[in-house]
Write a protein that holds these residues in place. Structure first.
Motif, PDB file in Angstrom:
ATOM      1  N   VAL A  47      67.919  78.078  17.420  1.00 27.66           N
ATOM      2  CA  VAL A  47      67.250  78.261  16.047  1.00 27.66           C
ATOM      3  C   VAL A  47      66.211  77.202  15.531  1.00 27.66           C
ATOM      4  O   VAL A  47      66.834  76.182  15.485  1.00 27.66           O
ATOM      5  N   MET A  48      64.944  77.328  15.450  1.00 26.77           N
ATOM      6  CA  MET A  48      64.151  76.003  15.100  1.00 26.77           C
ATOM      7  C   MET A  48      63.182  76.271  13.982  1.00 26.77           C
ATOM      8  O   MET A  48      63.012  77.572  13.629  1.00 26.77           O
ATOM      9  N   ARG A  49      62.690  75.142  13.507  1.00 30.58           N
ATOM     10  CA  ARG A  49      61.525  75.219  12.514  1.00 30.58           C
ATOM     11  C   ARG A  49      60.603  74.659  12.882  1.00 30.58           C
ATOM     12  O   ARG A  49      60.374  73.515  13.477  1.00 30.58           O
ATOM     13  N   ASP A  50      59.286  75.415  12.515  1.00 25.61           N
ATOM     14  CA  ASP A  50      57.889  74.509  12.919  1.00 25.61           C
ATOM     15  C   ASP A  50      57.749  73.449  11.683  1.00 25.61           C
ATOM     16  O   ASP A  50      58.447  73.537  10.712  1.00 25.61           O
ATOM     17  N   PRO A  51      56.787  72.619  11.694  1.00 24.08           N
ATOM     18  CA  PRO A  51      56.412  71.698  10.788  1.00 24.08           C
ATOM     19  C   PRO A  51      56.388  72.246   9.275  1.00 24.08           C
ATOM     20  O   PRO A  51      56.578  71.412   8.359  1.00 24.08           O
ATOM     21  N   GLU A  52      56.081  73.501   9.232  1.00 25.18           N
ATOM     22  CA  GLU A  52      55.806  74.283   8.117  1.00 25.18           C
ATOM     23  C   GLU A  52      56.982  74.706   7.424  1.00 25.18           C
ATOM     24  O   GLU A  52      56.986  75.531   6.380  1.00 25.18           O
ATOM     25  N   GLY A  53      58.161  74.776   8.277  1.00 25.71           N
ATOM     26  CA  GLY A  53      59.533  75.492   7.638  1.00 25.71           C
ATOM     27  C   GLY A  53      59.683  76.765   8.117  1.00 25.71           C
ATOM     28  O   GLY A  53      60.455  77.565   8.004  1.00 25.71           O
ATOM     29  N   LEU A  78      65.324  71.587  15.406  1.00 23.33           N
ATOM     30  CA  LEU A  78      66.195  72.349  15.661  1.00 23.33           C
ATOM     31  C   LEU A  78      67.294  72.342  14.509  1.00 23.33           C
ATOM     32  O   LEU A  78      67.678  71.468  14.015  1.00 23.33           O
ATOM     33  N   THR A  79      67.603  73.590  14.152  1.00 23.20           N
ATOM     34  CA  THR A  79      68.348  73.676  12.960  1.00 23.20           C
ATOM     35  C   THR A  79      69.817  74.356  13.350  1.00 23.20           C
ATOM     36  O   THR A  79      70.570  73.831  12.647  1.00 23.20           O
ATOM     37  N   GLU A  80      69.915  74.985  14.185  1.00 17.91           N
ATOM     38  CA  GLU A  80      71.120  75.543  14.810  1.00 17.91           C
ATOM     39  C   GLU A  80      71.112  76.019  16.165  1.00 17.91           C
ATOM     40  O   GLU A  80      70.093  76.366  16.804  1.00 17.91           O
ATOM     41  N   THR A  81      72.315  75.959  16.977  1.00 15.09           N
ATOM     42  CA  THR A  81      72.469  76.808  18.088  1.00 15.09           C
ATOM     43  C   THR A  81      73.713  77.798  18.048  1.00 15.09           C
ATOM     44  O   THR A  81      74.827  77.360  17.475  1.00 15.09           O
ATOM     45  N   HIS A  82      73.596  78.969  18.793  1.00 15.67           N
ATOM     46  CA  HIS A  82      74.541  79.783  18.767  1.00 15.67           C
ATOM     47  C   HIS A  82      74.633  80.838  19.897  1.00 15.67           C
ATOM     48  O   HIS A  82      73.333  80.682  20.463  1.00 15.67           O
ATOM     49  N   SER A  83      75.763  81.352  20.140  1.00 17.85           N
ATOM     50  CA  SER A  83      75.650  82.282  21.268  1.00 17.85           C
ATOM     51  C   SER A  83      76.336  83.262  20.931  1.00 17.85           C
ATOM     52  O   SER A  83      77.049  84.052  21.689  1.00 17.85           O
TER      53      SER A  83
END
Length: 61
Positions: A49-55, A36-41
């Motif tokens: 906003v997320m990233r998979d294991p490869e970025g 999990l990289t960020e949360t916004h509304s």
């Protein structure tokens, strides 16, 4: 990939998840290796906003 991200992703997925399931889905994906990289509304519904294991970035809406 050991290198950091240098350009935008070729593809960015926006995945709809029912509002009452979002937190559980984030937990499930983190358990599978996502970050999990960020949360916004600022553009409407709560977005994770997320990233998979490869970025590669993707969003849960």
């Amino acid at each position: 990939m050991p290198e950091g991200k240098t350009a935008k992703n070729r593809m960015h997925l926006d995945i709809h998840v029912d509002e009452d399931r979002k937190a559980a889905e984030v937990d499930r994906l983190v358990g599978l290796g996502a970050q999990l990289t960020e949360t916004h509304s600022d553009r409407g519904p709560l977005t994770y906003v997320m990233r998979d294991p490869e970025g590669n970035e993707f969003c849960l809406h």
